[in-house]
Design a protein around this motif. Structure first.
Motif, PDB file in Angstrom:
ATOM      1  N   GLY A   1      -2.673  20.077 -11.226  1.00 19.95           N
ATOM      2  CA  GLY A   1      -2.776  18.722 -11.738  1.00 19.95           C
ATOM      3  C   GLY A   1      -1.557  18.341 -12.566  1.00 19.95           C
ATOM      4  N   ILE A   2      -1.084  19.284 -13.382  1.00 18.07           N
ATOM      5  CA  ILE A   2       0.131  19.019 -14.175  1.00 18.07           C
ATOM      6  C   ILE A   2       1.325  18.826 -13.249  1.00 18.07           C
ATOM      7  CG2 ILE A   2       1.731  19.974 -15.883  1.00 18.07           C
ATOM      8  CD1 ILE A   2      -0.607  21.459 -17.133  1.00 18.07           C
ATOM      9  N   ALA A   3       1.437  19.688 -12.227  1.00 16.46           N
ATOM     10  CA  ALA A   3       2.553  19.581 -11.288  1.00 16.46           C
ATOM     11  C   ALA A   3       2.540  18.252 -10.542  1.00 16.46           C
ATOM     12  CB  ALA A   3       2.500  20.745 -10.292  1.00 16.46           C
ATOM     13  N   ASN A   4       1.334  17.728 -10.298  1.00 14.67           N
ATOM     14  CA  ASN A   4       1.218  16.441  -9.617  1.00 14.67           C
ATOM     15  C   ASN A   4       1.414  15.252 -10.555  1.00 14.67           C
ATOM     16  OD1 ASN A   4       0.707  17.269  -6.936  1.00 14.67           O
ATOM     17  ND2 ASN A   4      -1.428  17.723  -7.439  1.00 14.67           N
ATOM     18  N   GLY A   5       1.502  15.524 -11.849  1.00 15.31           N
ATOM     19  CA  GLY A   5       1.670  14.452 -12.814  1.00 15.31           C
ATOM     20  C   GLY A   5       0.405  13.683 -13.117  1.00 15.31           C
ATOM     21  N   ASP A   6      -0.763  14.320 -12.941  1.00 14.98           N
ATOM     22  CA  ASP A   6      -2.033  13.641 -13.196  1.00 14.98           C
ATOM     23  C   ASP A   6      -2.229  13.380 -14.679  1.00 14.98           C
ATOM     24  OD1 ASP A   6      -2.520  13.782 -10.509  1.00 14.98           O
ATOM     25  OD2 ASP A   6      -3.853  15.532 -10.632  1.00 14.98           O
ATOM     26  N   ASN A   7      -3.076  12.418 -14.961  1.00  9.75           N
ATOM     27  CA  ASN A   7      -3.425  12.106 -16.345  1.00  9.75           C
ATOM     28  C   ASN A   7      -4.152  13.289 -16.981  1.00  9.75           C
ATOM     29  OD1 ASN A   7      -5.398  10.991 -18.482  1.00  9.75           O
ATOM     30  ND2 ASN A   7      -3.958   9.302 -18.184  1.00  9.75           N
TER      31      ASN A   7
ATOM     32  N   MET B   1     -10.081  27.631 -11.948  1.00 12.18           N
ATOM     33  CA  MET B   1     -10.043  26.441 -12.799  1.00 12.18           C
ATOM     34  C   MET B   1      -8.658  26.280 -13.413  1.00 12.18           C
ATOM     35  SD  MET B   1     -12.176  25.751 -16.321  1.00 12.18           S
ATOM     36  CE  MET B   1     -11.162  26.977 -17.173  1.00 12.18           C
ATOM     37  N   PHE B   2      -8.075  27.371 -13.857  1.00  7.29           N
ATOM     38  CA  PHE B   2      -6.742  27.335 -14.452  1.00  7.29           C
ATOM     39  C   PHE B   2      -5.703  26.869 -13.431  1.00  7.29           C
ATOM     40  CE2 PHE B   2      -2.730  29.634 -15.437  1.00  7.29           C
ATOM     41  CZ  PHE B   2      -2.445  29.035 -16.657  1.00  7.29           C
ATOM     42  N   VAL B   3      -5.802  27.393 -12.202  1.00  9.14           N
ATOM     43  CA  VAL B   3      -4.874  26.992 -11.147  1.00  9.14           C
ATOM     44  C   VAL B   3      -5.010  25.506 -10.859  1.00  9.14           C
ATOM     45  CG1 VAL B   3      -4.317  27.266  -8.702  1.00  9.14           C
ATOM     46  CG2 VAL B   3      -4.788  29.282 -10.098  1.00  9.14           C
ATOM     47  N   ASP B   4      -6.240  25.019 -10.807  1.00  9.63           N
ATOM     48  CA  ASP B   4      -6.464  23.598 -10.559  1.00  9.63           C
ATOM     49  C   ASP B   4      -5.794  22.753 -11.639  1.00  9.63           C
ATOM     50  OD1 ASP B   4      -7.780  20.971 -10.186  1.00  9.63           O
ATOM     51  OD2 ASP B   4      -9.058  22.069  -8.809  1.00  9.63           O
ATOM     52  N   GLY B   5      -5.878  23.213 -12.882  1.00 11.33           N
ATOM     53  CA  GLY B   5      -5.231  22.483 -13.969  1.00 11.33           C
ATOM     54  C   GLY B   5      -3.725  22.469 -13.845  1.00 11.33           C
ATOM     55  N   LEU B   6      -3.140  23.608 -13.486  1.00  8.50           N
ATOM     56  CA  LEU B   6      -1.684  23.664 -13.317  1.00  8.50           C
ATOM     57  C   LEU B   6      -1.214  22.756 -12.178  1.00  8.50           C
ATOM     58  CD1 LEU B   6      -0.791  27.457 -13.760  1.00  8.50           C
ATOM     59  CD2 LEU B   6      -0.707  25.633 -15.458  1.00  8.50           C
TER      60      LEU B   6
ATOM     61  N   ARG C   1      -0.305  26.428  -5.802  1.00 14.64           N
ATOM     62  CA  ARG C   1      -1.695  26.802  -5.543  1.00 14.64           C
ATOM     63  C   ARG C   1      -1.775  27.989  -4.581  1.00 14.64           C
ATOM     64  NH1 ARG C   1      -6.482  24.193  -6.128  1.00 14.64           N
ATOM     65  NH2 ARG C   1      -5.470  22.186  -6.599  1.00 14.64           N
ATOM     66  N   GLU C   2      -0.946  27.950  -3.534  1.00 16.04           N
ATOM     67  CA  GLU C   2      -0.977  29.005  -2.530  1.00 16.04           C
ATOM     68  C   GLU C   2      -0.639  30.365  -3.140  1.00 16.04           C
ATOM     69  OE1 GLU C   2       1.518  30.281   1.494  1.00 16.04           O
ATOM     70  OE2 GLU C   2       1.579  28.199   0.788  1.00 16.04           O
ATOM     71  N   VAL C   3       0.418  30.413  -3.938  1.00 19.04           N
ATOM     72  CA  VAL C   3       0.849  31.684  -4.532  1.00 19.04           C
ATOM     73  C   VAL C   3      -0.219  32.234  -5.470  1.00 19.04           C
ATOM     74  CG1 VAL C   3       2.516  32.738  -6.113  1.00 19.04           C
ATOM     75  CG2 VAL C   3       3.305  31.178  -4.325  1.00 19.04           C
ATOM     76  N   LEU C   4      -0.763  31.387  -6.318  1.00 16.32           N
ATOM     77  CA  LEU C   4      -1.738  31.854  -7.303  1.00 16.32           C
ATOM     78  C   LEU C   4      -3.078  32.199  -6.657  1.00 16.32           C
ATOM     79  CD1 LEU C   4      -0.978  29.494 -10.321  1.00 16.32           C
ATOM     80  CD2 LEU C   4      -0.228  31.851  -9.949  1.00 16.32           C
ATOM     81  N   GLU C   5      -3.470  31.477  -5.615  1.00 17.42           N
ATOM     82  CA  GLU C   5      -4.731  31.802  -4.956  1.00 17.42           C
ATOM     83  C   GLU C   5      -4.650  33.132  -4.212  1.00 17.42           C
ATOM     84  OE1 GLU C   5      -5.948  28.518  -2.561  1.00 17.42           O
ATOM     85  OE2 GLU C   5      -6.917  27.482  -4.252  1.00 17.42           O
ATOM     86  N   VAL C   6      -3.470  33.455  -3.700  1.00 19.88           N
ATOM     87  CA  VAL C   6      -3.295  34.779  -3.085  1.00 19.88           C
ATOM     88  C   VAL C   6      -3.500  35.871  -4.132  1.00 19.88           C
ATOM     89  CG1 VAL C   6      -1.599  36.364  -2.089  1.00 19.88           C
ATOM     90  CG2 VAL C   6      -1.813  34.041  -1.193  1.00 19.88           C
ATOM     91  N   GLU C   7      -2.920  35.661  -5.304  1.00 23.61           N
ATOM     92  CA  GLU C   7      -3.077  36.658  -6.366  1.00 23.61           C
ATOM     93  C   GLU C   7      -4.531  36.755  -6.822  1.00 23.61           C
ATOM     94  OE1 GLU C   7      -1.160  37.695 -10.748  1.00 23.61           O
ATOM     95  OE2 GLU C   7       0.029  36.753  -9.158  1.00 23.61           O
ATOM     96  N   ILE C   8      -5.209  35.612  -6.897  1.00 21.53           N
ATOM     97  CA  ILE C   8      -6.626  35.631  -7.265  1.00 21.53           C
ATOM     98  C   ILE C   8      -7.437  36.417  -6.239  1.00 21.53           C
ATOM     99  CG2 ILE C   8      -8.707  34.204  -7.486  1.00 21.53           C
ATOM    100  CD1 ILE C   8      -6.990  32.041  -8.736  1.00 21.53           C
TER     101      ILE C   8
END
Length: 246
Positions: free
Chosen positions: A227-233, A220-225, A125-132
């Motif tokens: 979630g995948i990294a955390n293993g969410d449903n 939104m895309f970062v939030d989804g990624l 999240r940190e890396v992608l939010e910096v780029e955003i």
């Protein structure tokens, strides 16, 4: 095609033209090439002087977004991320590696690559939010050239008016040349105020709205990624991403 932009621009110009006719004026009096050259040329020069070349070029290119908005497809992204989540839960993150090259957006490719590489969720999240943040800043700076034009145009219009009055004063002895000078003087002011409030500032506001929408889509895309990294449903991920859709 953004129809409301076309309707708005047409309505604004039509209101001025119809008002001129109803007041008993002639349309030809609104068309003064000299006044147009002074206002547009002076405004363009001022904007170019204040802006780096890349910012100016990017801002001019973004102008087309007013009539042809950038593609925004949050539902498609949500569906895609949810499908990645389902695959990752069944077969592991490494199975998503063959999806990277198929993505058209460099930002999405980078995000998925970081996910496949096993970067921790918080670091991802940190890396992608910096780029955003950097991307959003560049986009907003480019869009501000239109706002700057809206600030310069009325002043340049006044400059054109003063030049026209100087021309009038220089030709007081020749009444046949007074009309043209006075026309340039007043029409230059109309052009300056009109372009600023009917074209430049509205374009800046419309571009800012598009940038906000694109930024939300990236977040939104970062939030989804994450979630995948955390293993969410996958359903939880899709539901959370839906919260970004207005």
């Amino acid at each position: 095609m953004d129809k409301i932009s076309l309707v708005g621009l047409t309505l604004g110009i039509a209101a001025i033209v119809v008002g001129q006719v109803l007041e008993g004026g002639h349309l030809s009096s609104l068309f003064q090439p000299t006044a147009f050259l002074i206002v547009i040329g002076g405004t363009l020069g001022a904007v170019m002087l204040q802006s780096p070349l890349r910012t100016f070029v990017d801002g001019m290119r973004m102008g087309r977004w007013v009539f042809v908005p950038p593609v925004v497809s949050p539902e498609t992204i949500i569906e895609q991320v949810a499908s990645w989540s389902a695959v990752a839960r069944k077969e592991g993150l490494l199975t998503l590696e063959n999806q990277i090259d198929a993505l058209p957006d460099p930002f999405m490719r980078k995000g998925l690559q970081l996910l496949v590489d096993g970067v921790e969720p918080n670091r991802l999240r940190e890396v992608l939010e910096v780029e955003i943040g950097v991307w959003e800043g560049q986009m907003r700076q480019a869009a501000r050239i239109w706002e700057a034009a809206g600030g310069y145009a009325p002043t340049i219009g006044i400059l054109g008016a003063v030049m026209g009055l100087i021309h009038v004063m220089e030709n007081l002895s020749d009444p046949s040349r007074l009309g043209a000078g006075i026309a340039v003087a007043f029409v230059a002011t109309i052009y300056g105020v009109g372009f600023a409030n009917l074209v430049f500032i509205p374009i800046a506001k419309k571009l800012a709205a598009h940038i906000l929408t694109l930024t939300n889509q990236r977040e939104m895309f970062v939030d989804g990624l994450v979630g995948i990294a955390n293993g969410d449903n996958p359903r939880i991920i899709a539901s959370r991403m839906q919260g970004y859709v207005v």
